[in-house]
Design an enzyme around this catalytic site. Structure first.
Site, PDB file in Angstrom:
ATOM      1  N   LYS A 205       0.711  -1.271   0.069  1.00 54.63           N
ATOM      2  CA  LYS A 205       0.122   0.065   0.049  1.00 54.63           C
ATOM      3  C   LYS A 205       0.932   1.283   0.059  1.00 54.63           C
ATOM      4  O   LYS A 205       0.681   2.121  -0.683  1.00 54.63           O
ATOM      5  CB  LYS A 205      -0.950  -0.041   1.047  1.00 54.63           C
ATOM      6  CG  LYS A 205      -1.390   1.303   1.611  1.00 54.63           C
ATOM      7  CD  LYS A 205      -2.578   1.687   0.512  1.00 54.63           C
ATOM      8  CE  LYS A 205      -3.062   3.253   0.618  1.00 54.63           C
ATOM      9  NZ  LYS A 205      -4.009   3.579  -0.409  1.00 54.63           N
ATOM     10  N   CYS A 259      -3.155  11.499   1.257  1.00 53.09           N
ATOM     11  CA  CYS A 259      -2.548   9.912   1.205  1.00 53.09           C
ATOM     12  C   CYS A 259      -0.818  10.180   0.565  1.00 53.09           C
ATOM     13  O   CYS A 259      -0.027   9.881   1.215  1.00 53.09           O
ATOM     14  CB  CYS A 259      -3.215   9.149   0.205  1.00 53.09           C
ATOM     15  SG  CYS A 259      -4.890   8.974   0.769  1.00 53.09           S
TER      16      CYS A 259
HETATM   17  N1  SAJ Z   1      -0.536  14.944  -9.054  1.00 49.38           N
HETATM   18  C1  SAJ Z   1       0.330  15.649  -9.635  1.00 49.38           C
HETATM   19  N2  SAJ Z   1       0.868  14.990 -10.944  1.00 49.38           N
HETATM   20  C2  SAJ Z   1       0.408  13.755 -11.194  1.00 49.38           C
HETATM   21  C3  SAJ Z   1      -0.592  13.258 -10.597  1.00 49.38           C
HETATM   22  C4  SAJ Z   1      -1.045  13.877  -9.389  1.00 49.38           C
HETATM   23  O1  SAJ Z   1       0.910  16.728  -9.314  1.00 49.38           O
HETATM   24  O2  SAJ Z   1       0.980  13.293 -12.244  1.00 49.38           O
HETATM   25  C5  SAJ Z   1      -0.773  15.397  -7.817  1.00 49.38           C
HETATM   26  C6  SAJ Z   1      -2.322  15.938  -7.571  1.00 49.38           C
HETATM   27  O3  SAJ Z   1      -2.700  17.103  -8.173  1.00 49.38           O
HETATM   28  C7  SAJ Z   1      -2.837  16.009  -6.053  1.00 49.38           C
HETATM   29  C8  SAJ Z   1      -1.818  14.945  -5.685  1.00 49.38           C
HETATM   30  O4  SAJ Z   1      -0.774  14.457  -6.556  1.00 49.38           O
HETATM   31  O5  SAJ Z   1      -2.344  17.112  -5.571  1.00 49.38           O
HETATM   32  C9  SAJ Z   1      -2.527  13.557  -5.294  1.00 49.38           C
HETATM   33  O6  SAJ Z   1      -3.315  13.149  -6.660  1.00 49.38           O
HETATM   34  P1  SAJ Z   1      -3.520  11.631  -7.121  1.00 49.38           P
HETATM   35  O7  SAJ Z   1      -4.892  11.834  -8.016  1.00 49.38           O
HETATM   36  O8  SAJ Z   1      -2.348  11.321  -7.416  1.00 49.38           O
HETATM   37  O9  SAJ Z   1      -3.989  10.782  -5.902  1.00 49.38           O
HETATM   38  P2  SAJ Z   1      -5.008  10.928  -4.599  1.00 49.38           P
HETATM   39  O10 SAJ Z   1      -4.445  11.450  -3.408  1.00 49.38           O
HETATM   40  O11 SAJ Z   1      -6.412  11.802  -4.753  1.00 49.38           O
HETATM   41  O12 SAJ Z   1      -5.232   9.130  -4.438  1.00 49.38           O
HETATM   42  C10 SAJ Z   1      -4.209   8.387  -4.208  1.00 49.38           C
HETATM   43  C11 SAJ Z   1      -4.192   7.315  -5.168  1.00 49.38           C
HETATM   44  N3  SAJ Z   1      -2.916   6.475  -5.250  1.00 49.38           N
HETATM   45  C12 SAJ Z   1      -2.616   6.147  -6.453  1.00 49.38           C
HETATM   46  O13 SAJ Z   1      -2.956   6.333  -7.481  1.00 49.38           O
HETATM   47  C13 SAJ Z   1      -1.157   5.204  -6.191  1.00 49.38           C
HETATM   48  C14 SAJ Z   1      -5.400   6.357  -4.557  1.00 49.38           C
HETATM   49  O14 SAJ Z   1      -5.590   5.109  -5.776  1.00 49.38           O
HETATM   50  C15 SAJ Z   1      -5.186   5.917  -3.407  1.00 49.38           C
HETATM   51  O15 SAJ Z   1      -6.442   5.087  -2.802  1.00 49.38           O
HETATM   52  C16 SAJ Z   1      -5.279   7.082  -2.323  1.00 49.38           C
HETATM   53  O16 SAJ Z   1      -4.232   7.826  -2.805  1.00 49.38           O
HETATM   54  C17 SAJ Z   1      -5.242   6.806  -1.040  1.00 49.38           C
HETATM   55  O17 SAJ Z   1      -6.098   6.932  -0.310  1.00 49.38           O
HETATM   56  O18 SAJ Z   1      -4.128   6.153  -0.471  1.00 49.38           O
END
Ligand code: SAJ
Length: 422
Positions: A205, A259
């Site tokens: 995880k 997360c």
């Molecule tokens: N972000 C970037 N660049 C990217 C992707 C995301 O800057 O290429 C930023 C987003 O803007 C945001 C942050 O990262 O600020 C996180 O966003 P996210 O969409 O990557 O993830 P979360 O936090 O909404 O959800 C994540 C997910 N994990 C993965 O994709 C590995 C989700 O599947 C998990 O269940 C969740 O964390 C969790 O609860 O752990």
């Protein structure tokens, strides 16, 4: 089949999980230590937004498959979805998890299953949870009760689809515990269930979110290097990702949510100094808000900038969630430096924040000297040229690569040199 279950912690993950099992015909008892949460759920007030949440909630509550209480209801299965925040030393604060287990212990009987969903550092089942059970005479290693770590993987904004479709990792304290937990999940989801040990599941995880953090850091580093080299990082990412084995992530103003900015620290805490890359990635991402503020200041050398319209306050596109949003430190720093700020966000609730937010884009852009785009909300992707006509000076700095270039505006993007004569 186990038909009675109790979900402990009714937040972003616990509530959808409770609703999910209730919709599958389980009798679900929702328990939260915070009486306000129970009170508002009883009044059918849902404390956060998620597509499909309200309809599903109403349906299972009407069918009486989901009940709420400020005291824990004895069940055969307990699912804990309580928070694990970071403490002041960036270590996991396990007090909510320990508390949940202590509550369960008041009712626990032989043969019961405890499922931990909260994100936890490696070895928590072994080193923290099992000893609490042993203190009360339960020996999970002998299967007189069963414990399993079944981390959630759902993405806010698409929780219900992902609860059903994502594969799940089930980490049993014993093989039998994994088996028992798998029997709960597998018939109810379309995704595949993979059984393993608790420690492997804990680390898996954390590595999923750390993988994302490190890759976002790589994209952010590429953006900074490219600006310095005067080459376009966004084009490089587009072209590099044409390679079948390359997937560079998107640069941005930082990493938010509850997360990805947190979970890497759970590894660092237990890594005995072996986590140099993970630590560096965290630093790069944590430094992005400061980089954005510096870039605004760079623009100020060339243009007169006093009023800034901020486009996007939430931690990511199309959600109202503000947790760890990089927009917040950016706005605070800009305000401290004397800029006057107007924030636009079509999703966030005014009651959740201390500063005022406009729902009208026109209102926030009016007389602005700069529009600073911090979130890729879908509303920003196809803005008409005339949207910007109310600005005092039509400068747009897009940190999320979502604004279409047009004749009306001068567009700066993160990952491309700002082209100001500093
Ligand atoms: N972000 C970037 N660049 C990217 C992707 C995301 O800057 O290429 C930023 C987003 O803007 C945001 C942050 O990262 O600020 C996180 O966003 P996210 O969409 O990557 O993830 P979360 O936090 O909404 O959800 C994540 C997910 N994990 C993965 O994709 C590995 C989700 O599947 C998990 O269940 C969740 O964390 C969790 O609860 O752990």
């Amino acid at each position: 089949m186990m038909k009675d279950l109790c979900v402990i912690g009714l937040g972003y993950i616990g509530l959808p999980t409770a609703i999910f099992f209730a919709s599958k015909g389980y009798q679900v008892h929702g328990y939260d230590i915070n009486p306000k949460v129970i009170h508002s759920l009883k009044k059918q007030h849902i404390p956060f937004d998620e597509p499909g949440l309200t309809e599903r909630f109403q349906s299972v509550v009407q069918r009486r498959n989901l009940t709420f209480s400020t005291s824990l209801t004895p069940s055969d299965v307990y699912i804990t979805a309580v928070p694990t925040p970071l403490d002041a030393n960036n270590h996991a604060d396990l007090s909510y998890v320990k508390n949940a287990i202590k509550h369960i212990l008041l009712y626990l009987k032989r043969g019961d299953l405890i499922i931990v969903e909260s994100t936890i550092p490696p070895r928590t089942l072994q080193d923290v949870i099992a000893p609490l059970l042993r203190e009360k005479g339960f020996y999970p290693e002998h299967n007189d009760v069963y414990i399993a770590y079944c981390p959630e993987r759902v993405i806010p904004g698409n929780i219900f689809k992902e609860l059903n479709e994502n594969d799940r990792i089930i980490g049993g304290y014993t093989k039998e515990a994994a088996e028992k937990a798998a029997k709960l999940f597998q018939p109810n989801i379309q995704g595949k269930v993979y059984q393993t040990t608790a420690l492997t599941a804990e680390m898996t995880k954390l590595m999923e979110n750390t993988y994302r953090d490190v890759n976002i850091a790589l994209a952010n580093e590429l953006a900074l290097i490219s600006e310095d080299l005067d080459v376009n990082a966004l084009e490089i990412i587009k072209l590099a990702n044409k390679h079948p084995r390359v997937h560079i992530h998107e640069p941005g103003p930082g990493v938010g949510g509850h997360c990805i900015p947190i979970d890497p620290y759970f590894i660092i805490e237990k890594a005995n100094g072996f986590s140099r890359l993970i630590e560096t990635a965290r630093k790069i991402n944590e430094n992005m808000p400061r980089n954005i503020v510096e870039k605004v200041n760079e623009l100020k050398y060339e243009y007169s900038i006093e009023n800034i319209a901020i486009l996007g306050l939430a931690y990511k596109g199309n959600v109202s969630d503000l947790r760890e949003s990089p927009s917040i430190p950016i706005i605070k720093q800009l305000m401290e430096q004397g800029y006057s700020i107007r924030i636009h966000d079509p999703y966030v609730h005014k009651k959740d924040i201390s500063f005022s937010v406009y729902y009208s884009l026109e209102e926030s852009l009016r007389e602005a000297d700069l529009a600073l785009v911090l979130v890729n909300h879908k509303q920003y992707f196809e803005l008409e040229e005339r949207t910007f006509s109310v600005m005092n000076q039509k400068l747009v700095f897009d940190t999320k690569n979502c604004i279409q270039p047009n004749e009306q505006i001068q567009l700066f993007q993160l990952g491309k040199k700002l082209k100001v004569s500093v």
